[in-house]
Design a protein around this motif. Sequence first.
Motif, PDB file in Angstrom:
ATOM      1  N   ASP A  23       2.263  -4.420   3.474  1.00  0.00           N
ATOM      2  CA  ASP A  23       2.155  -5.674   4.226  1.00  0.00           C
ATOM      3  C   ASP A  23       3.508  -6.350   4.445  1.00  0.00           C
ATOM      4  O   ASP A  23       3.638  -7.207   5.312  1.00  0.00           O
ATOM      5  CB  ASP A  23       1.258  -6.672   3.486  1.00  0.00           C
ATOM      6  CG  ASP A  23      -0.183  -6.226   3.417  1.00  0.00           C
ATOM      7  OD1 ASP A  23      -0.580  -5.356   4.212  1.00  0.00           O
ATOM      8  OD2 ASP A  23      -0.912  -6.754   2.553  1.00  0.00           O
ATOM      9  N   VAL A  24       4.501  -6.000   3.663  1.00  0.00           N
ATOM     10  CA  VAL A  24       5.783  -6.703   3.664  1.00  0.00           C
ATOM     11  C   VAL A  24       6.495  -6.552   5.004  1.00  0.00           C
ATOM     12  O   VAL A  24       6.605  -5.461   5.556  1.00  0.00           O
ATOM     13  CB  VAL A  24       6.679  -6.186   2.510  1.00  0.00           C
ATOM     14  CG1 VAL A  24       8.061  -6.816   2.568  1.00  0.00           C
ATOM     15  CG2 VAL A  24       6.016  -6.457   1.177  1.00  0.00           C
ATOM     16  N   ASP A  25       6.972  -7.707   5.505  1.00  0.00           N
ATOM     17  CA  ASP A  25       7.789  -7.716   6.721  1.00  0.00           C
ATOM     18  C   ASP A  25       9.007  -8.607   6.460  1.00  0.00           C
ATOM     19  O   ASP A  25       9.240  -9.027   5.336  1.00  0.00           O
ATOM     20  CB  ASP A  25       6.973  -8.184   7.937  1.00  0.00           C
ATOM     21  CG  ASP A  25       6.395  -9.585   7.745  1.00  0.00           C
ATOM     22  OD1 ASP A  25       6.954 -10.378   6.962  1.00  0.00           O
ATOM     23  OD2 ASP A  25       5.378  -9.890   8.393  1.00  0.00           O
ATOM     24  N   ASN A  26       9.771  -8.904   7.494  1.00  0.00           N
ATOM     25  CA  ASN A  26      11.006  -9.678   7.329  1.00  0.00           C
ATOM     26  C   ASN A  26      10.817 -11.168   7.577  1.00  0.00           C
ATOM     27  O   ASN A  26      11.786 -11.888   7.728  1.00  0.00           O
ATOM     28  CB  ASN A  26      12.087  -9.141   8.275  1.00  0.00           C
ATOM     29  CG  ASN A  26      12.489  -7.728   7.917  1.00  0.00           C
ATOM     30  OD1 ASN A  26      12.443  -7.337   6.759  1.00  0.00           O
ATOM     31  ND2 ASN A  26      12.875  -6.953   8.907  1.00  0.00           N
ATOM     32  N   VAL A  36       2.280 -13.641  -0.470  1.00  0.00           N
ATOM     33  CA  VAL A  36       1.908 -12.783  -1.590  1.00  0.00           C
ATOM     34  C   VAL A  36       0.992 -11.674  -1.089  1.00  0.00           C
ATOM     35  O   VAL A  36       0.254 -11.855  -0.121  1.00  0.00           O
ATOM     36  CB  VAL A  36       1.215 -13.579  -2.722  1.00  0.00           C
ATOM     37  CG1 VAL A  36       2.142 -14.630  -3.292  1.00  0.00           C
ATOM     38  CG2 VAL A  36      -0.067 -14.218  -2.242  1.00  0.00           C
ATOM     39  N   THR A  37       1.075 -10.515  -1.749  1.00  0.00           N
ATOM     40  CA  THR A  37       0.234  -9.392  -1.353  1.00  0.00           C
ATOM     41  C   THR A  37       0.032  -8.442  -2.526  1.00  0.00           C
ATOM     42  O   THR A  37       0.838  -8.409  -3.449  1.00  0.00           O
ATOM     43  CB  THR A  37       0.839  -8.632  -0.158  1.00  0.00           C
ATOM     44  OG1 THR A  37      -0.069  -7.614   0.261  1.00  0.00           O
ATOM     45  CG2 THR A  37       2.174  -7.996  -0.517  1.00  0.00           C
ATOM     46  N   ASN A  38      -1.045  -7.691  -2.446  1.00  0.00           N
ATOM     47  CA  ASN A  38      -1.294  -6.610  -3.396  1.00  0.00           C
ATOM     48  C   ASN A  38      -0.918  -5.272  -2.794  1.00  0.00           C
ATOM     49  O   ASN A  38      -1.064  -4.240  -3.446  1.00  0.00           O
ATOM     50  CB  ASN A  38      -2.777  -6.586  -3.799  1.00  0.00           C
ATOM     51  CG  ASN A  38      -3.162  -7.809  -4.592  1.00  0.00           C
ATOM     52  OD1 ASN A  38      -2.424  -8.253  -5.456  1.00  0.00           O
ATOM     53  ND2 ASN A  38      -4.308  -8.363  -4.286  1.00  0.00           N
ATOM     54  N   ASN A  39      -0.451  -5.274  -1.554  1.00  0.00           N
ATOM     55  CA  ASN A  39      -0.154  -4.046  -0.828  1.00  0.00           C
ATOM     56  C   ASN A  39       1.272  -4.106  -0.285  1.00  0.00           C
ATOM     57  O   ASN A  39       1.559  -4.905   0.612  1.00  0.00           O
ATOM     58  CB  ASN A  39      -1.168  -3.882   0.319  1.00  0.00           C
ATOM     59  CG  ASN A  39      -0.995  -2.592   1.072  1.00  0.00           C
ATOM     60  OD1 ASN A  39      -0.058  -1.838   0.838  1.00  0.00           O
ATOM     61  ND2 ASN A  39      -1.899  -2.343   1.993  1.00  0.00           N
TER      62      ASN A  39
END
Length: 92
Positions: free
Chosen positions: A68-71, A62-65
């Motif tokens: 930050d998302v990756d695979n 989980v993230t607020n940004n």
Amino acid sequence: MQIFQVIEAALTKPPIPHEPYKQSLKAWAMYCLRDRGFKVVYAQNADFAIEPKGGDKIYFKVTNNADDVDNSCAWIVWDSAAKTASLIPPSS
């Protein structure tokens, strides 16, 4: 991919609204998934995982940004401006 539609529905139409000053995004997401009947379990390299019946674990972070998302796994991203959560399924 039908399971991801159910997960996304749990996050876009949650049983309780996410209130960042009351609970963490991780705790809120886990609550929403448990409310829909998912078995939420500990995950060593992610924030948590779910165990679908007869299937492999699906790992979540989980993230607020959104940057930050990756695979590495599925992501739950909170958009604080729009006050909505979105699901990004794993790419593999």
